[in-house]
Write an enzyme that holds these catalytic residues in place. Structure first.
Site, short mmCIF file in Angstrom:
data_model
loop_
_atom_site.label_atom_id
_atom_site.label_comp_id
_atom_site.label_asym_id
_atom_site.label_seq_id
_atom_site.Cartn_x
_atom_site.Cartn_y
_atom_site.Cartn_z
N CYS A 26 0.83 -1.21 0.00
CA CYS A 26 0.00 0.00 0.00
C CYS A 26 0.86 1.26 0.00
O CYS A 26 0.53 2.25 -0.64
CB CYS A 26 -0.98 -0.02 1.16
N HIS A 90 -2.82 0.75 7.14
CA HIS A 90 -3.03 0.82 5.69
C HIS A 90 -2.98 2.28 5.28
O HIS A 90 -3.19 3.19 6.10
CB HIS A 90 -4.39 0.21 5.34
#
Length: 245
Positions: A26, A90
């Protein structure tokens, strides 16, 4: 000047590995976005996870090129805490609202083939309190409308309410749990985040000493009884909890 929609069209369905480590993570799409906008890249310097982008925002330089905002618009960068939806934290780019407390986010390593960039629906409750808006978008920090609900302590909680706690002291760590007497005892580490008023050195989500403080992450009230609320299948004391009123 680059814009979010052009960036999304260029990268969607592709797996991008900026740093050459661990494939398409990510962080790599965030890094590609920063470069696309002409900004330096911030790294995960404390825990090695992307939560560091937010927790270290006052010192890692991201605020030189991004404004903190509380209401997201397309192209804003959101950082997610460790949660059931994002267990290792994330980072992704907000695309549009999905309703029901969820948004659509453009990111990598969120279910696409080989980590490729895609759009997924994630809960706002998993994000940190602020997102990052590129300064080149030419807008400043937005505030919620005056009529918006606010977190309030000492209110009557009901089944189905969203809740989280104020900052609480800890008394120690036992296995995968933290002991917090203010919340009634042991609480899984996965359900708490280190508070900003930490006293164990720095706010890095590493509870080094009992000087650290935590808050219970936003969750849903499953049951209530006098003085207590059930969340995640266990009872916590209602005193430190807040509700949206």
């Amino acid at each position: 000047m680059g814009n979010y929609n052009d960036f999304k069209a260029k990268y969607i369905g592709k797996a991008t590995d900026v740093d050459g480590y661990y494939g398409a993570q990510c962080w790599d799409l965030y890094a590609a976005y920063a470069r696309y906008l002409g900004y330096p890249i911030c790294h995960c310097t404390v825990t090695g996870y992307v939560q560091d982008i937010w927790t270290q925002r006052k010192s890692n330089g991201i605020l030189n090129n991004f404004n903190e905002v509380t209401v997201m618009q397309p192209g804003d960068v959101a950082v997610f805490k460790k949660s059931a939806s994002t267990p290792l934290s994330h980072i992704a780019i907000f695309d549009h609202d999905a309703g029901g407390g969820y948004g659509w986010f453009f990111g990598q390593n969120q279910g696409g083939a080989n980590g490729a960039a895609n759009l997924v629906k994630l809960p706002y409750s998993a994000t940190y309190d602020t997102a990052f808006r590129p300064k080149c978008f030419g807008t400043t920090t937005q505030k919620p409308a005056a009529s918006a609900k606010k977190w309030t302590q000492n209110c009557t909680l009901r089944v189905g309410d969203r809740t989280k706690s104020v900052s609480c002291a800890i008394q120690g760590i036992q296995g995968n749990c933290v002991r917090c007497n203010e919340l009634g005892g042991l609480v899984p580490l996965a359900h708490v985040t280190e508070a900003q008023d930490t006293r164990d050195g720095r706010c890095d989500n590493y509870l080094a000493t009992t000087a650290a403080r935590i808050y219970l992450d936003e969750c849903t009230v499953q049951a209530v009884k006098p003085g207590y609320a059930m969340v995640h299948g266990y009872w916590v004391k209602a005193g430190p909890l807040m509700g949206l009123r």
